[in-house]
Design a protein around this motif. Structure first.
Motif, PDB file in Angstrom:
ATOM      1  N   ILE A  18       9.505  -0.457   8.124  1.00 45.56           N
ATOM      2  CA  ILE A  18       8.040  -0.502   8.187  1.00 45.56           C
ATOM      3  C   ILE A  18       7.436  -0.095   6.843  1.00 45.56           C
ATOM      4  O   ILE A  18       6.533  -0.743   6.325  1.00 45.56           O
ATOM      5  N   PHE A  19       7.971   0.969   6.288  1.00 44.48           N
ATOM      6  CA  PHE A  19       7.413   1.452   5.024  1.00 44.48           C
ATOM      7  C   PHE A  19       7.710   0.487   3.874  1.00 44.48           C
ATOM      8  O   PHE A  19       6.871   0.265   3.000  1.00 44.48           O
ATOM      9  N   ALA A  22       5.277  -2.246   4.089  1.00 47.52           N
ATOM     10  CA  ALA A  22       3.963  -1.787   3.607  1.00 47.52           C
ATOM     11  C   ALA A  22       3.939  -1.761   2.081  1.00 47.52           C
ATOM     12  O   ALA A  22       2.937  -2.110   1.460  1.00 47.52           O
ATOM     13  N   LEU A  23       5.060  -1.369   1.512  1.00 44.83           N
ATOM     14  CA  LEU A  23       5.159  -1.305   0.051  1.00 44.83           C
ATOM     15  C   LEU A  23       5.103  -2.708  -0.567  1.00 44.83           C
ATOM     16  O   LEU A  23       4.468  -2.928  -1.599  1.00 44.83           O
ATOM     17  N   TYR A  26       1.586  -3.875  -0.390  1.00 42.29           N
ATOM     18  CA  TYR A  26       0.818  -3.216  -1.459  1.00 42.29           C
ATOM     19  C   TYR A  26       1.018  -3.986  -2.771  1.00 42.29           C
ATOM     20  O   TYR A  26       0.056  -4.261  -3.495  1.00 42.29           O
ATOM     21  N   ARG A  29      -0.802  -7.266  -2.825  1.00 45.95           N
ATOM     22  CA  ARG A  29      -2.254  -7.107  -2.953  1.00 45.95           C
ATOM     23  C   ARG A  29      -2.679  -6.699  -4.362  1.00 45.95           C
ATOM     24  O   ARG A  29      -3.683  -7.166  -4.880  1.00 45.95           O
ATOM     25  N   THR A  30      -1.946  -5.757  -4.939  1.00 47.12           N
ATOM     26  CA  THR A  30      -2.419  -5.137  -6.183  1.00 47.12           C
ATOM     27  C   THR A  30      -1.648  -5.564  -7.427  1.00 47.12           C
ATOM     28  O   THR A  30      -2.031  -5.202  -8.542  1.00 47.12           O
ATOM     29  N   ASN A  32       1.038  -4.325  -8.296  1.00 44.69           N
ATOM     30  CA  ASN A  32       1.634  -3.092  -8.830  1.00 44.69           C
ATOM     31  C   ASN A  32       2.876  -2.736  -8.033  1.00 44.69           C
ATOM     32  O   ASN A  32       2.818  -2.658  -6.808  1.00 44.69           O
ATOM     33  N   ILE A 123       3.066   7.227  -2.013  1.00 47.90           N
ATOM     34  CA  ILE A 123       1.630   7.201  -1.707  1.00 47.90           C
ATOM     35  C   ILE A 123       0.842   7.930  -2.801  1.00 47.90           C
ATOM     36  O   ILE A 123      -0.215   7.471  -3.221  1.00 47.90           O
ATOM     37  N   GLY A 126       0.348   5.732  -5.501  1.00 49.90           N
ATOM     38  CA  GLY A 126      -0.722   4.792  -5.145  1.00 49.90           C
ATOM     39  C   GLY A 126      -2.099   5.404  -5.350  1.00 49.90           C
ATOM     40  O   GLY A 126      -3.021   4.744  -5.822  1.00 49.90           O
ATOM     41  N   VAL A 127      -2.233   6.698  -5.028  1.00 49.20           N
ATOM     42  CA  VAL A 127      -3.495   7.415  -5.250  1.00 49.20           C
ATOM     43  C   VAL A 127      -3.782   7.456  -6.757  1.00 49.20           C
ATOM     44  O   VAL A 127      -4.910   7.208  -7.197  1.00 49.20           O
ATOM     45  N   VAL A 129      -2.741   5.392  -9.059  1.00 45.62           N
ATOM     46  CA  VAL A 129      -3.109   4.050  -9.528  1.00 45.62           C
ATOM     47  C   VAL A 129      -4.573   3.764  -9.194  1.00 45.62           C
ATOM     48  O   VAL A 129      -5.338   3.267 -10.027  1.00 45.62           O
ATOM     49  N   LEU A 130      -4.977   4.140  -7.980  1.00 41.78           N
ATOM     50  CA  LEU A 130      -6.375   3.938  -7.565  1.00 41.78           C
ATOM     51  C   LEU A 130      -7.327   4.709  -8.480  1.00 41.78           C
ATOM     52  O   LEU A 130      -8.362   4.186  -8.902  1.00 41.78           O
ATOM     53  N   VAL A 133      -7.579   2.981 -11.849  1.00 41.22           N
ATOM     54  CA  VAL A 133      -8.399   1.761 -11.763  1.00 41.22           C
ATOM     55  C   VAL A 133      -9.874   2.132 -11.663  1.00 41.22           C
ATOM     56  O   VAL A 133     -10.728   1.543 -12.307  1.00 41.22           O
ATOM     57  N   ARG A 134     -10.152   3.180 -10.860  1.00 44.32           N
ATOM     58  CA  ARG A 134     -11.533   3.629 -10.645  1.00 44.32           C
ATOM     59  C   ARG A 134     -12.163   4.133 -11.954  1.00 44.32           C
ATOM     60  O   ARG A 134     -13.307   3.834 -12.260  1.00 44.32           O
TER      61      ARG A 134
END
Lengths: 141, 76
Positions: A18-19, A22-23, A26, A29-30, A32, A123, A126-127, A129-130, A133-134
């Motif tokens: 599952i993980f 999800a990876l 991710y 989508r990105t 990355n 994760i 991922g934070v 990276v966000l 980007v922000r």
């Protein structure tokens, strides 16, 4: 070259699958690859939630000097990191993502250098990276 | 997001049951999904802002170019 696969004999292959999915989602989508991101390797050295928080905050401070955004960041980052870190500990060794890569020194011998990432560390990357980007998303006007 | 995690903090203080483990894994997957969506959205908005800026920057030079052109023709 990278791919994630179950670490040793994973006690919960479903979690792993599952993980991993999800990876992959991710990454689609990105564009990355979190396991290959330099921040993921840096986060490997963090052995407590406060160390993770410090690393993420340092990263933000390098790019953004605003105190207001720093306070806002701490407000949501603190509980996020603390809870995810504890959850990751609860999952234990059942879920681990192995990132294989060749390093220059061993490339010619056909050997691989590997790192095992816990889901929480992925994760946190991922934070990070966000946040990057922000911060870089500054209006040119 | 902080309120969601503040409420979850309670579950970090108790021994996890198998059902809780399932839920914890689902939460982690969802968090990763949310991060992916947020990262993509912000990245896309940056790209579109950059496009608008370039377009406007080009547009802003147009009057000056015309003015210079007219000036040259007038011998100014």
């Amino acid at each position: 070259m990278s791919h994630a696969q179950p670490a040793a004999a994973a006690s919960s292959p479903n979690f792993q699958l599952i993980f991993n999915n999800a990876l992959k989602a991710y990454e689609r989508r990105t564009n990355n690859d979190l396991l290959a991101h330099p921040l993921a390797a840096q986060l490997q050295a963090c052995d407590s939630p406060s160390a993770v928080l410090l690393m993420l905050q340092q990263q933000v401070q390098e790019l953004n000097q605003s105190r207001t955004s720093d306070e806002r960041l701490t407000k949501w980052l603190d509980p996020t990191v603390n809870v995810l870190y504890a959850f990751s500990g609860a999952l234990g060794e059942g879920v681990g993502l192995v990132y294989f890569t060749t390093c220059d020194r061993v490339r010619f011998t056909g050997s691989f250098y590997s790192q095992v990432f816990s889901p929480a560390k992925v994760i946190f990357a991922g934070v990070g990276v966000l946040l990057l980007v922000r911060i870089t998303c500054v209006s040119p006007f | 997001m902080e309120f969601f995690f503040q409420r979850l903090q309670v579950y970090t203080e108790v021994a996890p049951t198998p059902e809780m483990m399932d839920m914890i894994m689902k939460i982690m997957v969802e968090v990763l999904t949310i991060l992916a969506i947020a990262t993509k959205e912000i990245d896309q908005s940056r790209t579109s802002e950059s496009f608008v800026y370039e377009y406007t920057a080009v547009d802003r030079t147009t009057p000056r170019t015309i003015s210079e052109e007219v000036g040259r023709k007038d011998g100014r």
